[in-house]
Design a protein around this motif. Structure first.
Motif, mmCIF file in Angstrom:
data_model
loop_
_atom_site.group_PDB
_atom_site.id
_atom_site.type_symbol
_atom_site.label_atom_id
_atom_site.label_comp_id
_atom_site.label_asym_id
_atom_site.label_seq_id
_atom_site.Cartn_x
_atom_site.Cartn_y
_atom_site.Cartn_z
ATOM 1 N N LEU A 159 0.837 -1.202 0.000
ATOM 2 C CA LEU A 159 0.000 0.000 0.000
ATOM 3 C C LEU A 159 0.870 1.249 0.000
ATOM 4 O O LEU A 159 0.543 2.237 -0.657
ATOM 5 C CB LEU A 159 -0.924 0.012 1.217
ATOM 6 N N ASP A 160 1.969 1.170 0.712
ATOM 7 C CA ASP A 160 2.896 2.295 0.763
ATOM 8 C C ASP A 160 3.385 2.642 -0.645
ATOM 9 O O ASP A 160 3.442 3.803 -1.026
ATOM 10 C CB ASP A 160 4.067 1.961 1.684
ATOM 11 N N ASP A 161 3.713 1.621 -1.414
ATOM 12 C CA ASP A 161 4.187 1.842 -2.777
ATOM 13 C C ASP A 161 3.084 2.458 -3.643
ATOM 14 O O ASP A 161 3.352 3.340 -4.453
ATOM 15 C CB ASP A 161 4.662 0.524 -3.400
ATOM 16 N N LEU A 162 1.848 2.020 -3.448
ATOM 17 C CA LEU A 162 0.735 2.566 -4.230
ATOM 18 C C LEU A 162 0.472 4.034 -3.905
ATOM 19 O O LEU A 162 0.193 4.832 -4.789
ATOM 20 C CB LEU A 162 -0.555 1.776 -3.955
ATOM 21 N N LEU A 163 0.547 4.371 -2.618
ATOM 22 C CA LEU A 163 0.112 5.696 -2.178
ATOM 23 C C LEU A 163 1.220 6.731 -2.070
ATOM 24 O O LEU A 163 0.958 7.933 -2.159
ATOM 25 C CB LEU A 163 -0.587 5.583 -0.830
ATOM 26 N N GLU A 212 -2.034 14.537 -3.796
ATOM 27 C CA GLU A 212 -3.417 14.899 -4.123
ATOM 28 C C GLU A 212 -4.380 13.811 -3.630
ATOM 29 O O GLU A 212 -5.434 14.102 -3.059
ATOM 30 C CB GLU A 212 -3.562 15.090 -5.634
ATOM 31 N N MET A 213 -4.007 12.577 -3.842
ATOM 32 C CA MET A 213 -4.848 11.463 -3.400
ATOM 33 C C MET A 213 -4.933 11.433 -1.874
ATOM 34 O O MET A 213 -6.009 11.253 -1.303
ATOM 35 C CB MET A 213 -4.300 10.139 -3.916
ATOM 36 N N ILE A 214 -3.821 11.627 -1.207
ATOM 37 C CA ILE A 214 -3.793 11.623 0.254
ATOM 38 C C ILE A 214 -4.649 12.766 0.788
ATOM 39 O O ILE A 214 -5.428 12.589 1.735
ATOM 40 C CB ILE A 214 -2.346 11.686 0.766
ATOM 41 N N ASP A 215 -4.567 13.934 0.164
ATOM 42 C CA ASP A 215 -5.409 15.070 0.567
ATOM 43 C C ASP A 215 -6.885 14.748 0.369
ATOM 44 O O ASP A 215 -7.726 15.120 1.179
ATOM 45 C CB ASP A 215 -5.034 16.330 -0.213
ATOM 46 N N ASN A 216 -7.189 14.045 -0.712
ATOM 47 C CA ASN A 216 -8.576 13.647 -0.975
ATOM 48 C C ASN A 216 -9.097 12.746 0.154
ATOM 49 O O ASN A 216 -10.213 12.930 0.637
ATOM 50 C CB ASN A 216 -8.674 12.930 -2.324
#
Length: 117
Positions: free
Chosen positions: A58-62, A67-71
């Motif tokens: 998951l770490d590699d994906l995120l 922007e995704m983390i902020d979402n």
């Protein structure tokens, strides 16, 4: 590298079509396309499935996709506010119901017929 770019790269490395990935994850092809084009993001449950499907963490994906983390942070905050509103409304409803129940019992005189002790 952005999340959308990563999942597209992983899909292409496996020589899968979007339809193949969609079938493996039980979602529509349009959903996979939306993820790969940054129009939407998968939920947490689906992120785990993507991680398992592509055999990456998951770490590699995120990682690196701010922007995704902020979402996800915004979604979490909105859910927290919704939960708070729900609990407040529930408490108000319980108190109001109890109040009207007591008023109706007093109004009928039924409560006055109870023997003390």
């Amino acid at each position: 590298m952005e999340f959308a770019t990563k999942i597209k790269k992983y899909r292409q490395q496996n020589e899968w079509t979007q339809q193949t990935v969609a079938e493996k994850l039980s979602v529509s092809r349009k959903t996979v396309s939306s993820w790969e084009n940054s129009r939407s993001y998968p939920d947490i449950f689906m992120l785990v499935q993507l991680s398992d499907l592509y055999h990456v963490s998951l770490d590699d994906l995120l990682r690196e996709d701010h922007e995704m983390i902020d979402n996800y942070k915004q979604e979490h905050e909105a859910n927290r506010k919704q939960d708070h509103t729900f609990v407040t409304s529930y408490i108000i409803n319980v108190v109001a119901s109890f109040y009207f129940l007591c008023r109706s019992l007093v109004g009928t005189g039924w409560i006055n017929q109870l023997q003390p002790g």
